[in-house]
Scaffold this motif. Structure first.
Motif, PDB file in Angstrom:
ATOM      1  N   GLY A   1      42.511  54.158  44.441  1.00 18.63           N
ATOM      2  CA  GLY A   1      43.445  54.358  45.546  1.00 18.63           C
ATOM      3  C   GLY A   1      43.694  53.092  46.343  1.00 18.63           C
ATOM      4  O   GLY A   1      43.647  51.987  45.819  1.00 18.63           O
ATOM      5  N   GLU A   2      43.919  53.295  47.660  1.00 20.53           N
ATOM      6  CA  GLU A   2      44.271  52.154  48.498  1.00 20.53           C
ATOM      7  C   GLU A   2      43.399  52.093  49.751  1.00 20.53           C
ATOM      8  O   GLU A   2      43.873  51.835  50.856  1.00 20.53           O
ATOM      9  CB  GLU A   2      45.740  52.222  48.907  1.00 20.53           C
ATOM     10  N   ALA A   3      42.108  52.317  49.595  1.00 18.03           N
ATOM     11  CA  ALA A   3      41.195  52.188  50.729  1.00 18.03           C
ATOM     12  C   ALA A   3      41.219  50.748  51.230  1.00 18.03           C
ATOM     13  O   ALA A   3      41.457  49.818  50.446  1.00 18.03           O
ATOM     14  CB  ALA A   3      39.781  52.577  50.309  1.00 18.03           C
ATOM     15  N   PRO A   4      40.987  50.521  52.525  1.00 17.37           N
ATOM     16  CA  PRO A   4      40.999  49.154  53.050  1.00 17.37           C
ATOM     17  C   PRO A   4      40.083  48.205  52.288  1.00 17.37           C
ATOM     18  O   PRO A   4      40.431  47.044  52.069  1.00 17.37           O
ATOM     19  CB  PRO A   4      40.539  49.344  54.503  1.00 17.37           C
ATOM     20  N   GLU A   5      38.894  48.685  51.900  1.00 19.53           N
ATOM     21  CA  GLU A   5      37.982  47.821  51.151  1.00 19.53           C
ATOM     22  C   GLU A   5      38.586  47.414  49.812  1.00 19.53           C
ATOM     23  O   GLU A   5      38.461  46.268  49.380  1.00 19.53           O
ATOM     24  CB  GLU A   5      36.644  48.538  50.913  1.00 19.53           C
ATOM     25  N   THR A   6      39.264  48.360  49.173  1.00 18.28           N
ATOM     26  CA  THR A   6      39.903  48.057  47.892  1.00 18.28           C
ATOM     27  C   THR A   6      41.034  47.053  48.075  1.00 18.28           C
ATOM     28  O   THR A   6      41.180  46.107  47.290  1.00 18.28           O
ATOM     29  CB  THR A   6      40.459  49.349  47.253  1.00 18.28           C
ATOM     30  N   GLU A   7      41.848  47.243  49.103  1.00 18.86           N
ATOM     31  CA  GLU A   7      42.958  46.327  49.352  1.00 18.86           C
ATOM     32  C   GLU A   7      42.453  44.923  49.687  1.00 18.86           C
ATOM     33  O   GLU A   7      43.055  43.924  49.282  1.00 18.86           O
ATOM     34  CB  GLU A   7      43.849  46.852  50.478  1.00 18.86           C
ATOM     35  N   THR A   8      41.362  44.846  50.428  1.00 21.28           N
ATOM     36  CA  THR A   8      40.790  43.537  50.753  1.00 21.28           C
ATOM     37  C   THR A   8      40.340  42.829  49.483  1.00 21.28           C
ATOM     38  O   THR A   8      40.635  41.644  49.281  1.00 21.28           O
ATOM     39  CB  THR A   8      39.615  43.687  51.730  1.00 21.28           C
ATOM     40  N   GLU A   9      39.637  43.550  48.628  1.00 19.39           N
ATOM     41  CA  GLU A   9      39.194  42.953  47.371  1.00 19.39           C
ATOM     42  C   GLU A   9      40.384  42.575  46.494  1.00 19.39           C
ATOM     43  O   GLU A   9      40.359  41.554  45.798  1.00 19.39           O
ATOM     44  CB  GLU A   9      38.265  43.920  46.619  1.00 19.39           C
ATOM     45  N   ALA A  10      41.432  43.396  46.542  1.00 18.17           N
ATOM     46  CA  ALA A  10      42.627  43.107  45.749  1.00 18.17           C
ATOM     47  C   ALA A  10      43.292  41.816  46.214  1.00 18.17           C
ATOM     48  O   ALA A  10      43.726  40.990  45.394  1.00 18.17           O
ATOM     49  CB  ALA A  10      43.614  44.274  45.839  1.00 18.17           C
ATOM     50  N   VAL A  11      43.388  41.623  47.522  1.00 17.44           N
ATOM     51  CA  VAL A  11      44.004  40.401  48.055  1.00 17.44           C
ATOM     52  C   VAL A  11      43.150  39.186  47.710  1.00 17.44           C
ATOM     53  O   VAL A  11      43.674  38.125  47.335  1.00 17.44           O
ATOM     54  CB  VAL A  11      44.205  40.528  49.582  1.00 17.44           C
ATOM     55  N   ILE A  12      41.833  39.311  47.833  1.00 20.31           N
ATOM     56  CA  ILE A  12      40.940  38.199  47.490  1.00 20.31           C
ATOM     57  C   ILE A  12      41.111  37.813  46.028  1.00 20.31           C
ATOM     58  O   ILE A  12      41.202  36.626  45.679  1.00 20.31           O
ATOM     59  CB  ILE A  12      39.474  38.581  47.795  1.00 20.31           C
ATOM     60  N   ALA A  13      41.180  38.822  45.152  1.00 19.39           N
ATOM     61  CA  ALA A  13      41.343  38.544  43.731  1.00 19.39           C
ATOM     62  C   ALA A  13      42.721  37.978  43.416  1.00 19.39           C
ATOM     63  O   ALA A  13      42.869  37.060  42.610  1.00 19.39           O
ATOM     64  CB  ALA A  13      41.108  39.826  42.929  1.00 19.39           C
TER      65      ALA A  13
END
Length: 743
Positions: free
Chosen positions: A183-195
């Motif tokens: 999904g799009e949990a904030p933790e996931t989005e943060t990791e996605a932006v870092i990657a």
């Protein structure tokens, strides 16, 4: 100078020998050859024998439209690439294109011949399965779906957010690298932006071990070797939640003037050139301040420990001591390796309250006179700098703060006087260090900001003319500053500021001193933040070598050879950090909007387009009011407005009451709806009086508006990310290559 040389070749339209260039521009032979060689390397000039001439090939990043056409971005105007001629390039790739003769429209066009550098090595997106095959759906728009190799996908579900390595070729495909979450949990989005931006989240174990081996105590011999500033009232001013304090200040009254001390953490004492810590700091380039998470350039033992200028603790510094006259003229500068013991840690909030007439907290009351003097001096410094042509945009900043429980706050940064105090002192120190390196002929990493190219300036002149602001034909920093000041306090102020900013080139790091147009400074670099910026650390090493007289010819030559690559890498990492912070901030702003659906706000129109109007709310959240929600409006480029029935119009700077209709954090989008009040009835018989839209955008009263007729077009002006929708251009005449392609 390279742009001037290129313009010269374009005006003459013929080849030139080196001797002609030397005579025309009065350059030294070595300097001229270096500029010409750089233009050849960029693909803008070609050399045959002893003559240089304009190349029929150009190099630049490619932007692609969803309809298949694109543009090669060039300093002096973009080259149109028709559909079918973009090759296998993806958006953002650095490409080489062959310039073709003008088509029926009289304008040149191009054919992408090869990709020089891919913009992406890895992608973030969603896993999908179709017909028994794994597919990757990129988050970024205008990128193709990729087939995935099966390795590493076992156990992953459809919809998983993953990172893949891209393998280019005739049939690009991806290989699995990392699982980010569902999904799009904030933790996931943060990791996605870092990657997505290739940022480094964790420190390697060996780097952490090297950091932990650094002693906390300063050897007595090192203290004796340095100048002792511990008897001075040295203090820091930072944000409330700051932890890495890399600059401290003090002020003294002198007969006929003042002495200002700017003391910067001596990170180079601990991070030795070539060490594991240094190599990791170079790769990171900068600390990245994401909402809810910080990716520091140095491990915490350094950034928040031995290098941080904490109050009451001895810290090693590299200091700039400036003696000023009553008129703020610099009469003496000294650079020293020193030791300080900060007497207080002040916050911007405290200093701003003091500047507004409130007292300091009792624990810091002894600094009242120092602060009062510094506020006066830095205000005068700022006024002097602006008179010399420095540009002052005054953009409001909004900080996204994520609480431990996930609560979300959008906090406007509203400490202008306190922040200006520190900014002016840091600008002073940076300028004086740059001047010293230039005067001594020392190598350095300079912070350069070249003046706008003429084409960009001409577009700015035309855009501001539509708002009623006149710029002279010849580029002038003073004229730009005058326009910014004239718009101050008016509804169109942010629009004028964004237009001026868009016309400027990006500031960057360079091994040569090219000046800083935006600051109106001939010499400038970054020196004051070595905890969070790698170029500052490099400058510290050069300055200390000069002070210790250990800068041997061999070391100087080695640095001169290495600095171009360091400058390019640092500039690239800075852009990635800013893009990552901006993207994640937009995500959280959309999350905030999602929590406030249905609520009404009074916003300001900050962009208009053929599909609607962009409205920015007081807390910085920007959303789109779509054209279908506004009614029968047409976009007019000439008026920079949406024109409606009965003379109605929506213009830049207009206030508009809107309601949040919805938000899509995954796409970083916020949808707004206009809120219209029902017209009031009079006596039950009289027709509702049509209220003429108020004039909210325009020049000061003593300046005439542009009265040219308005012309409707379908161009887009977008003031959020400055990514305009390119207009459709007529396709060029069909060529043999095109016919062959169709067969």
């Amino acid at each position: 100078m390279q742009e001037a040389l290129l313009e010269f070749f374009k005006k003459t339209g013929r080849p030139h020998r080196l001797e002609e260039i030397l005579h025309r521009f009065g350059l030294e032979k070595r300097e001229a050859k270096a500029h010409l060689k750089a233009l050849v390397a960029r693909g803008l000039l070609e050399k045959k024998g002893s003559r240089y001439f304009l190349a029929n090939r150009v190099q630049g990043p490619l932007s692609l439209h969803r309809d298949g056409y694109g543009f090669v971005r060039l300093p002096d105007g973009d080259l149109f690439i028709p559909p079918g001629y973009t090759g296998d390039a993806w958006p953002g790739d650095l490409v080489e294109a062959r310039v073709m003769p003008p088509g029926r429209d009289g304008r040149p066009w191009g054919v992408v011949e090869r990709v020089l550098k891919r913009a992406r090595e890895r992608l973030v997106g969603t896993l999908d399965f179709r017909k028994g095959r794994a597919l990757f759906l990129p988050d970024e728009p205008n990128l193709p779906e990729l087939p995935l190799a099966p390795e590493g996908l076992a156990g992953l579900k459809r919809g998983s957010r993953i990172v893949v390595q891209v393998h280019y070729g005739k049939r690009p495909y991806g290989t699995f690298l990392a699982y980010l979450g569902e999904g799009e949990a904030p933790e996931t989005e943060t990791e996605a932006v870092i990657a997505k931006y290739g940022l480094r989240a964790e420190f390697p174990e060996e780097v952490l071990k090297e950091a932990e081996a650094i002693p906390l105590e300063i050897p007595e011999a090192e203290l004796r070797r340095r100048e002792d500033f511990r008897g001075l009232r040295v203090f820091t001013i930072d944000g409330v939640d700051a932890k890495d304090f890399d600059d401290a200040i003090h002020v003294e009254r002198l007969p006929g003037g003042y002495r200002i001390g700017v003391h910067i953490a001596d990170v180079s004492h601990y991070v030795k050139e070539g060490s594991l810590l240094d190599q990791e700091a170079f790769l990171r380039g900068t600390s990245v301040y994401l909402p809810g998470r910080v990716l520091p350039m140095l491990p915490e033992r350094l950034s928040n420990g031995v290098c941080s200028l904490r109050p009451g603790e001895d810290r090693l510094v590299l200091s700039v001591l400036v003696d000023l006259t009553e008129d703020l003229e610099v009469k003496r500068v000294r650079f020293r390796e020193g030791v300080i013991r900060s007497v207080a840690r002040l916050t911007y909030t405290e200093v701003e309250a003091f500047a507004e007439g409130f007292g300091l907290p009792e624990a810091h009351a002894f600094l009242a006179e120092d602060l009062r003097l510094l506020l006066d001096l830095t205000q005068r410094m700022r006024e002097k700098r602006l008179k010399e042509g420095a540009l002052d945009f005054g953009f409001p900043e909004v900080k996204v703060e994520v609480g431990e429980e996930g609560e979300l706050h959008l906090i406007p940064q509203a400490e202008p006087k306190a922040r200006s105090l520190i900014e002016e002192l840091m600008l002073l120190a940076n300028r004086l260090v740059a001047e010293y390196l230039v005067q001594k002929g020392l190598p350095g990493l300079f912070r350069v900001h070249e003046e706008p190219v003429q084409d960009a300036y001409e577009k700015l002149r035309q855009a501001l003319a539509r708002l009623g602001y006149t710029l002279p034909p010849k580029l002038s920093g003073h004229a730009l500053q005058k326009a910014l000041l004239a718009s101050r306090g008016r509804p169109e102020e942010p629009v004028v500021a964004y237009l001026v900013l868009r016309s400027l080139r990006l500031a960057r790091y360079a091994p040569e001193n090219l000046g800083h147009f935006g600051l109106a400074m001939e010499h400038y670099l970054h020196f004051t933040s070595p905890i969070r910026r790698y170029p500052d650390l490099v400058v510290h090493r050069v300055l200390k070598a000069a002070l210790r007289r250990t800068l041997t010819p061999a070391r100087k030559a080695r640095w001169q050879e290495a600095f171009p690559a360091i400058a390019e890498h640092a500039s690239e990492m800075e852009r990635k950090a800013e893009a990552a912070e901006r993207e994640l901030t937009k995500y959280y702003m959309a999350k905030w909007a999602e929590l406030h659906v249905g609520e009404r706000f009074l916003g300001k129109v900050t962009g208009v387009a053929n599909f609607g109007a962009f409205v920015t709310l007081p807390n910085g959240v920007e959303g789109l009011v779509r054209l279908e929600a506004l009614g029968p409006y047409t976009y007019s480029e000439e008026a920079m407005a949406l024109l409606g029935p009965k003379g109605r119009r929506i213009r830049l700077g207009d206030e508009m009451e809107v309601k949040i209709a919805g938000a899509n954090p995954r796409l970083r989008q916020v949808d707004l709806l206009p809120v219209e009040e029902a017209p009031k009835k009079k006596n039950g018989k009289a027709k509702a009086k049509e209220v003429e839209m108020r004039k909210v955008v325009g020049p000061p009263k003593d300046r005439a508006r542009d009265t040219r007729p308005e012309r409707a077009t379908v161009n887009t002006i977008y003031f959020g990310e400055w990514t305009p929708k390119e207009p459709e251009e007529p396709r060029p005449e069909r060529t043999r290559a095109r016919k062959k392609r169709r067969r």
